[in-house]
Design an enzyme around this catalytic site. Structure first.
Site, short mmCIF file in Angstrom:
data_model
loop_
_atom_site.label_atom_id
_atom_site.label_comp_id
_atom_site.label_asym_id
_atom_site.label_seq_id
_atom_site.Cartn_x
_atom_site.Cartn_y
_atom_site.Cartn_z
N PHE A 116 0.94 -1.20 -0.26
CA PHE A 116 -0.14 0.09 0.39
C PHE A 116 0.74 1.57 -0.28
CE2 PHE A 116 -4.56 1.47 1.09
CZ PHE A 116 -5.01 0.14 0.78
N GLN A 236 -7.08 15.28 3.82
CA GLN A 236 -6.68 13.98 2.19
C GLN A 236 -7.57 13.91 1.23
OE1 GLN A 236 -6.21 9.57 3.29
NE2 GLN A 236 -3.83 10.39 2.89
N GLU A 251 -6.74 1.52 -2.88
CA GLU A 251 -4.91 1.81 -3.71
C GLU A 251 -4.68 0.91 -3.74
OE1 GLU A 251 -3.65 5.00 -1.12
OE2 GLU A 251 -2.13 3.73 -0.50
N ARG A 282 -0.40 9.64 -0.29
CA ARG A 282 -1.23 10.49 -1.28
C ARG A 282 -1.40 11.67 -1.73
NH1 ARG A 282 -6.06 6.68 2.20
NH2 ARG A 282 -5.33 4.76 1.18
N HIS A 369 -11.78 12.88 1.27
CA HIS A 369 -11.44 11.08 1.58
C HIS A 369 -11.67 11.45 2.88
CE1 HIS A 369 -10.99 6.69 1.13
NE2 HIS A 369 -10.36 7.17 2.27
N ARG A 411 -2.23 10.77 5.55
CA ARG A 411 -2.39 9.42 6.76
C ARG A 411 -2.07 8.37 5.64
NH1 ARG A 411 -6.10 5.98 6.38
NH2 ARG A 411 -8.11 6.47 5.35
C1 LIG Z 1 -14.42 4.56 0.84
C2 LIG Z 1 -13.74 4.67 1.75
C3 LIG Z 1 -12.43 3.38 1.72
C4 LIG Z 1 -11.86 2.98 2.99
N1 LIG Z 1 -10.31 2.30 2.78
C5 LIG Z 1 -10.36 2.28 3.95
C6 LIG Z 1 -9.32 1.43 3.97
O1 LIG Z 1 -8.98 0.51 3.13
N2 LIG Z 1 -8.53 1.36 4.84
C7 LIG Z 1 -8.30 2.90 5.84
O2 LIG Z 1 -7.30 1.60 6.66
N3 LIG Z 1 -8.76 3.53 6.05
C8 LIG Z 1 -10.28 3.30 4.94
N4 LIG Z 1 -11.17 4.28 4.66
C9 LIG Z 1 -10.82 5.44 6.19
C10 LIG Z 1 -11.81 4.64 7.04
O3 LIG Z 1 -12.52 3.28 6.33
C11 LIG Z 1 -12.34 5.55 8.23
O4 LIG Z 1 -11.60 6.35 8.59
C12 LIG Z 1 -13.05 4.61 9.48
O5 LIG Z 1 -13.63 3.81 9.00
C13 LIG Z 1 -14.15 5.73 9.97
O6 LIG Z 1 -14.92 4.61 11.51
P1 LIG Z 1 -15.05 5.62 12.83
O7 LIG Z 1 -15.38 4.03 12.82
O8 LIG Z 1 -14.18 6.85 12.64
O9 LIG Z 1 -16.48 6.82 12.32
P2 LIG Z 1 -17.98 5.86 10.96
O10 LIG Z 1 -17.42 3.84 10.42
O11 LIG Z 1 -18.22 6.48 9.74
O12 LIG Z 1 -18.21 5.71 12.13
C14 LIG Z 1 -18.94 6.72 12.75
C15 LIG Z 1 -20.02 6.70 13.80
O13 LIG Z 1 -20.94 7.94 14.12
C16 LIG Z 1 -22.46 7.77 14.27
N5 LIG Z 1 -22.35 9.64 13.99
C17 LIG Z 1 -22.77 10.47 13.49
N6 LIG Z 1 -22.92 11.21 13.93
C18 LIG Z 1 -23.56 11.10 14.36
C19 LIG Z 1 -24.61 11.72 15.06
N7 LIG Z 1 -24.83 13.10 15.63
N8 LIG Z 1 -25.58 11.13 16.36
C20 LIG Z 1 -25.42 9.62 16.66
N9 LIG Z 1 -24.32 9.20 16.31
C21 LIG Z 1 -23.44 9.74 15.25
C22 LIG Z 1 -22.74 6.73 12.79
O14 LIG Z 1 -23.92 6.39 12.60
C23 LIG Z 1 -21.57 5.95 12.43
O15 LIG Z 1 -22.14 4.52 13.39
C24 LIG Z 1 -12.20 4.12 3.70
C25 LIG Z 1 -12.60 5.18 3.77
C26 LIG Z 1 -13.65 5.38 2.62
C27 LIG Z 1 -14.99 6.97 2.99
#
Ligand SMILES: Cc1cc2nc3c(=O)[nH]c(=O)nc-3n(C[C@H](O)[C@H](O)[C@H](O)COP(=O)(O)OP(=O)(O)OC[C@H]3O[C@@H](n4cnc5c(N)ncnc54)[C@H](O)[C@@H]3O)c2cc1C
Length: 596
Positions: A116, A236, A251, A282, A369, A411
């Site tokens: 990666f 990013q 990626e 990136r 992203h 990142r």
């Molecule tokens: C398309 C895509 C592909 C990616 N691929 C990779 C990868 O291969 N490898 C990697 O390391 N990273 C990757 N990333 C980045 C990574 O996936 C994210 O940064 C990470 O999953 C975020 O996780 P999180 O638990 O912080 O938030 P999330 O999984 O988004 O969860 C957020 C939670 O907060 C809740 N929430 C938000 N606001 C409120 C509110 N006001 N009230 C109540 N609940 C709320 C939502 O309901 C949700 O459950 C990718 C991101 C994207 C967009």
């Protein structure tokens, strides 16, 4: 109005929130509030992999992972936290495996790993296989595994509850205010510890890989309560979103040997990053793409490039690069290898643009992203609120909403999923420990008053302004002036524009006046969050007079460690933004110029 009491309340049911809840629930009563049904969280969209130096197919070490992350962060990441994350990574991945996560496998049964961007063998500088993956559905598998475990551990879920306010009393965490979306009813949660895990805010920009729900609610909640946001100028842009749509092409495609080709049919990354080429970090690739397009070398002169993972092209460049399999044989792929490793990518491309990546290249452009910035925390997930890193008792943040800071100015791929499980775990453990030793803080007399006042302001506004117009004006000014390349005048214009939008938002129109599933009202609320975040981002960016990681200025093209090797803190105060700075934690890595 209903009242609830839990020792630990987690906001968010993505990878970070679920990991935090899982650990907190072992020692304290724990609830998770989520605006989405948990398995719809954006973590489920992550494709490519989770980084850990398992060394399953070739030599690798957590120290190499740490150094790559420091370098990838353009030296803005806090080195103590980075070393901690890289060291914890190995156990974190095995723990997911033991929970039942169906990782892709090597022939010998160990977890498969692929290269990666930015992950290198520190001795040769060549790409190293560090990304552990489950085909191109890694996030989906992580989310499902963690959700099953949370249910098994009897974590209490409040699904489709929208958190509107954070209750802080005399500098201590007291709880939260949320709206039940199905009924519109307000709920008060009294909690000893609150963990914010609400994900990112890519919906500030026009073209993004992010879910519609990525509206920065957590950072906005915190800002409104006098908590600063850290390093918000560092956002990013992933080089490969589908042209015009932004849907992410992982990626992992380049990890499997895919290459970026310009309008002249050349693999242009050879010029910009001669050693790692298409696997540079990136920020480097997104900038290279812009420069190519600016020079008229987009495909057919348009603003996109081709990402080619057809077996002929992969094999051609693998031969030129001398790429080998782990057993030393030449690296070659067939159409069925590509199908097996990138099934979702093939499906997305066929569905959305009618292109089959096994036979034709994919049109891609940089897409908004990932938020490197967010709510400041230390490496235990404790929220810190000033230049001296003073902890706010009972408040934690983890995942994309938080800024630990392990990602610094940029990142590396696979480090976000890792961040979720490592810092999700420690915030959960610390929150439960805190809850076991502290009493509940008394709630204020009208805990819902502040949230109601803001909701009523939206409900009762004059209704002159259309929400979609306001949102699209914000997205386009941010994409144009606070995107991949930035200059003084552009950013100043963005600040002014966003402030104008903030004023106009006071007259926003909400057509739905009902209480059940009033998504119209929620969308207005989310837009106000995005506008606050856009303002803080643009102000922080305008102030930073250097180029570092994702913050790239034409008028200050160099990194300036003498003046700017420091984190930005931004407070929303007196109708504007106040900035201050705090030092970067260094351990053993001295800043060097980046080369790839
Ligand atoms: C398309 C895509 C592909 C990616 N691929 C990779 C990868 O291969 N490898 C990697 O390391 N990273 C990757 N990333 C980045 C990574 O996936 C994210 O940064 C990470 O999953 C975020 O996780 P999180 O638990 O912080 O938030 P999330 O999984 O988004 O969860 C957020 C939670 O907060 C809740 N929430 C938000 N606001 C409120 C509110 N006001 N009230 C109540 N609940 C709320 C939502 O309901 C949700 O459950 C990718 C991101 C994207 C967009």
């Amino acid at each position: 109005m209903q009242k609830h009491q839990y020792e630990v309340v987690v906001v968010g049911a993505g990878g970070a929130g679920l990991t935090a809840a899982l650990y907190a629930s072992r020692n304290a009563s724990t609830a998770v509030i989520s605006k989405l049904y948990p398995t719809r969280s954006h973590t489920g969209a992550a494709q490519g992999g989770i980084g850990a130096a398992l060394g399953n197919t070739e030599e690798d070490h957590p120290e190499w992972h740490a150094f790559d992350t420091v370098k990838g962060s353009d030296y803005l990441g806090d080195q103590d936290a980075i070393e901690f994350m890289a060291a914890e990574a190995v156990d974190a991945v095995y723990e997911l495996e033991h929970m039942g996560l169906p990782f892709s496998r090597n022939p010998d049964g160990t977890i498969a790993q692929r290269p990666f961007g930015g992950h290198t063998n520190n001795e040769t500088g060549k790409p190293v296989r560090r990304a552990c993956y489950a085909a191109d559905r890694t996030g989906h598998m992580i989310l499902q595994t963690l959700y099953q475990q949370s249910i098994k551990n009897q974590v209490k879920f409040f699904d489709e509850f929208y958190v509107l306010d954070l209750l802080i009393v005399d500098g201590k965490t007291a709880g939260l205010v949320a709206m039940e979306l199905a009924t519109g009813e307000m709920h008060i949660f009294q909690a000893k510890a609150v963990i914010i895990a609400t994900g990112g805010h890519g919906r500030v920009w026009e073209t993004t890989s992010n879910a519609y729900s990525y509206t920065g609610d957590g950072v906005a909640l915190a800002l409104r309560k006098g908590i600063p946001a850290e390093d918000m100028e560092f956002y990013q842009f992933h080089p490969t979103g589908i042209y015009k749509m932004g849907i992410l092409i992982t990626e992992g495609v380049r990890g499997e040997g895919g290459v970026l080709i310009n309008g002249e049919g050349n693999r242009f990354m050879e010029t910009y990053a001669p050693t790692v080429k298409d696997l540079a970090s990136r920020d480097v690739i997104s900038r290279a793409m812009y420069l190519e397009m600016k020079a008229g070398r987009g495909i057919n002169g348009k603003r996109f490039m081709n990402l080619d993972v057809t077996p002929e092209v992969v094999n051609h460049y693998a031969e030129i690069d001398g790429r080998k399999n782990p057993d030393g044989s030449p690296y070659r792929v067939t159409a069925s290898d590509i199908l097996a490793k990138l099934p979702d990518i093939i499906d997305f491309c066929e569905t959305y643009i009618g292109v089959n990546p096994v036979t034709d290249p994919m049109p891609v452009q940089p897409t908004a992203h990932y938020a490197m910035g967010g709510i400041p925390t230390n490496k235990y997930g404790e929220v810190v609120v000033d230049e001296k890193n003073t902890v706010l008792p009972g408040l934690y943040a983890a995942g994309e909403v938080a800024c630990v800071s392990v990602h610094g100015a940029n990142r590396l791929g696979t480090n976000a999923l890792l961040d979720l499980v490592v810092f999700g775990k420690y915030s959960g453990l610390k929150a439960a420990e805190f809850a076991n030793s502290e009493a509940y803080v008394d709630l204020p007399p009208d805990p819902e008053a502040y949230a109601m006042q803001q909701l009523n302001a939206i409900r009762n506004s004059s209704g002159k302004e259309n929400m979609i117009t306001l949102a699209s004006e914000m997205k386009s000014v941010m994409a144009e002036h606070v995107g991949v390349f930035r200059v003084e005048e552009g950013m100043a214009e963005a600040v002014e524009k966003v402030r104008e939008l903030k004023e106009r938002f006071k007259d926003v129109r909400v057509d739905d006046h009902g209480s059940k599933y009033n998504m119209n009202l929620i969308e207005a609320w989310e837009l106000s969050n995005l506008i606050d975040i856009a303002e803080v981002t643009a102000v922080s960016a305008l102030a930073r007079k250097e180029s570092r990681g994702a913050h790239s200025r034409d008028d200050y093209p160099d990194r300036d460690d003498d003046n700017w090797l420091k984190h930005t803190l931004a407070w929303m105060e007196n109708g504007g933004v106040r900035l201050a700075y705090k030092p970067v934690t260094m351990t053993k890595y001295t800043p060097k110029a980046r080369s790839y």
